[in-house]
Every structure is written in C-alpha cells, then in structure tokens.
Write an enzyme that holds these catalytic residues in place. Structure first.
Site, mmCIF file in Angstrom:
data_model
loop_
_atom_site.group_PDB
_atom_site.id
_atom_site.type_symbol
_atom_site.label_atom_id
_atom_site.label_comp_id
_atom_site.label_asym_id
_atom_site.label_seq_id
_atom_site.Cartn_x
_atom_site.Cartn_y
_atom_site.Cartn_z
ATOM 1 C CD GLU A 162 -3.049 -1.011 2.219
ATOM 2 O OE1 GLU A 162 -2.888 -0.144 3.113
ATOM 3 O OE2 GLU A 162 -3.971 -1.851 2.235
ATOM 4 C CG HIS A 196 -9.054 0.534 2.546
ATOM 5 N ND1 HIS A 196 -8.107 1.338 1.964
ATOM 6 C CD2 HIS A 196 -8.391 -0.214 3.471
ATOM 7 C CE1 HIS A 196 -6.926 1.102 2.517
ATOM 8 N NE2 HIS A 196 -7.064 0.169 3.422
#
Length: 317
Positions: A162, A196
């Site tokens: 990430e 997400h």
C-alpha cells in the site's frame, strides 16, 4: 530514458492515480474472475493469493509510474530515490515517525501498562516467576504472529504494497501534476480509500450484515484510512523516505484505533489528550527534512529535489 519528458497535467495525474488505485482493488479478484481459478480451499490460500496479487500490482504500479513521470534517468539508484527507497538516514526514518505516531496512542499505551502492572501483581501474589512468565508470553506471541496469515497481511504485505502504490507512486504523480504538497496530502488519501471500498462488497457478501450496518462499518474504516493516508503522505513528503510511512503503517495496524477513554479515573483520557497535543506540536519539528538529508536544499538525492525541478518550491520546505 535519455531525454526529459514534459510535466504532467493535473487531469493526467488524477487519471493515472485513479487507474493505479483501481488496479490495486481489481487485481485482488483476478484469480477467480480473470484467471478462473477454483475457489481457495481455505482462508490461508485465499490470503496467499491476495498477497501475490498485491505484490504484482505494486511491481506494475512502479513500472507504470516510471514511464509516466518526467524521469530523467533509468539509473536504478536514481529511480529508487524517486520512490523514496533509500538506505541513508534509515534509523531517523523509522524512530522519529514511530515516536510521533505513538503519541496518538498515549491513552492505549497507558492502559496496556496498567493491565501489565495488574498482571504482574497477580503473578507476584501467586508466587510465579515474572521474568519466566513474560518470556513465555513473548515467545508465544512471536510464534503466533509469525504463523498467522492475518499478521503477515497487517505487518508486512499491506504496509509494503500500500505504501509503495499510494505513497511512492501516487504522491510523486500528484506533485508532478502540479498539485501543491498540501493538496497532495489530502487528495492522495482519497485514492487510498478507494482501495478499501472492496470491504463493503465483502461484508455484504457474507449475508449476515444489513446494508446500513455494512455502510457504517466501511464508513468508519474509510474515515480512518483517509486520516491515516493524510498522515502517511505528510511523512513521505516531509522526509522523502518511504520507510517513514511504512513504519507508521505497521504501528497503526498493530495498535488499531486510538483509545480516547477508559475506566481508569480519567488517566487514559488525559494521556490521550496530552498525546494528541504533543503530536500536533511535534509533527513539523520531528519531520524536518534536515533530519533525513545531509543538505535537503542543495544536495538532497530524494524526490524533494526531483519534484522541485517541475513544481514551485513547496511550503513544507
């Protein structure tokens, strides 16, 4: 790349960042939707597949970003510094951001200290060896963590992949697209939160959650990821070191949400408030570029200088 390319436009930068964020989410479902692989036999295999997909996405993102950015050289050392992958000032890049991040968890840390003291008192009252007990607990925790696929996701794969995609790739794209450092710090996490949104689909697919409850859970997660993403971008922009947001990411995943209160005579709340105030006060002093570079204005080899070739001098500097 022998000749310098032109700078990105803001539209091109946003489109590139959107594509990278979408790829990070979409590639997680490639094994079943694209490759038509059979469903994983167990949760461990499911997570290993995701680890591989996230790693592939990171490699693709790094390669694509190198092609899009107005890169002057294909020299490996130069490219690594563009992404904030550096080995100089490594301990500063880990210690200072970790200390700064831990201030937000002052209440949680104090509560854990109270619980540890209570446990030690109980052990002492039973006449058990405190040191031996703590060693057993530590060894048990290490073994459980190393053998836990969720721990690998939280402490290794997610922080590395990430931060590579959403800090090392997206932040330079936005900066070279003409966005200011402050705008980048708040715009970048929007792309981070897109990664997400798949949680909403996964929660709803379980069938046990009402859509309103699923939206509430994912909404809280998105708010937290936006806040953390802003902080991680701040660390990356200020230090020019990818290790800084990675270290903060690991600590946040380990600690969870900060604890603002507990039934300890208000001491946890006081510690939390003092920690937050200290965090705000020390955020800029502990991330001064001078701490992470020998001479950040003239000879800094990180992407502070790289991006300043295409953008006005940042207010952060």
């Amino acid at each position: 790349m022998g000749e310098e390319q032109g700078s990105l436009s803001k539209a091109e930068a946003v489109a590139s960042c959107t594509a990278l964020a979408s790829l990070y989410v979409a590639i997680l479902y490639a094994p079943t939707l694209l490759l038509r692989l059979p469903p994983p036999a167990n949760f461990r295999i499911f997570m290993i597949r995701r680890f591989i997909c996230a790693s592939i996405c990171s490699v693709i993102s790094i390669a694509v970003t190198a092609l899009i950015l107005p890169t002057k050289s294909w020299n490996l050392s130069y490219l690594l510094r563009v992404y904030g992958v550096r080995f100089d000032h490594l301990w500063q890049a880990m210690v200072f951001p970790l200390f700064l991040t831990s201030l937000v968890y002052s209440g949680s840390i104090l509560l854990k200290a109270f619980l540890l003291i209570d446990e030690l008192k109980e052990l002492n009252a039973r006449g058990e060896g405190v040191i031996q007990h703590l060693n057993q607990q530590l060894c048990g925790w290490i073994y459980a963590t190393v053998s836990n696929v969720i721990a690998w996701r939280n402490y290794v794969v997610a922080p590395l992949t990430e931060e590579l995609v959403f800090r090392a790739c997206i932040v330079p794209l936005l900066l070279c697209g003409g966005f200011s450092t402050y705008t980048t710090m708040f715009l970048g996490p929007i792309f981070f939160s897109l990664a997400h949104l798949n949680h909403l689909m996964e929660i709803c697919s379980q069938g046990d959650w009402a859509i309103s409850k699923a939206l509430t859970i994912v909404g809280i997660q998105l708010c937290y990821t936006v806040l953390f993403g802003s902080f991680a971008s701040f660390l990356f922009i200020r230090t020019g070191h990818l290790m800084s947001p990675i270290a903060a990411h690991i600590l946040c995943n380990f600690m969870g949400l900060p604890l603002p209160y507990s039934g300890r005579n208000g001491l946890v709340t006081v510690a939390f408030l003092v920690g937050v105030v200290s965090f705000i006060y020390l955020a800029f002093p502990l991330t001064r570029p001078e701490l992470y570079n020998d001479n950040p204005i003239d000879t800094c080899g990180c992407w502070h200088v790289y991006c300043s070739q295409f953008l006005p001098t940042s207010g952060f500097h």
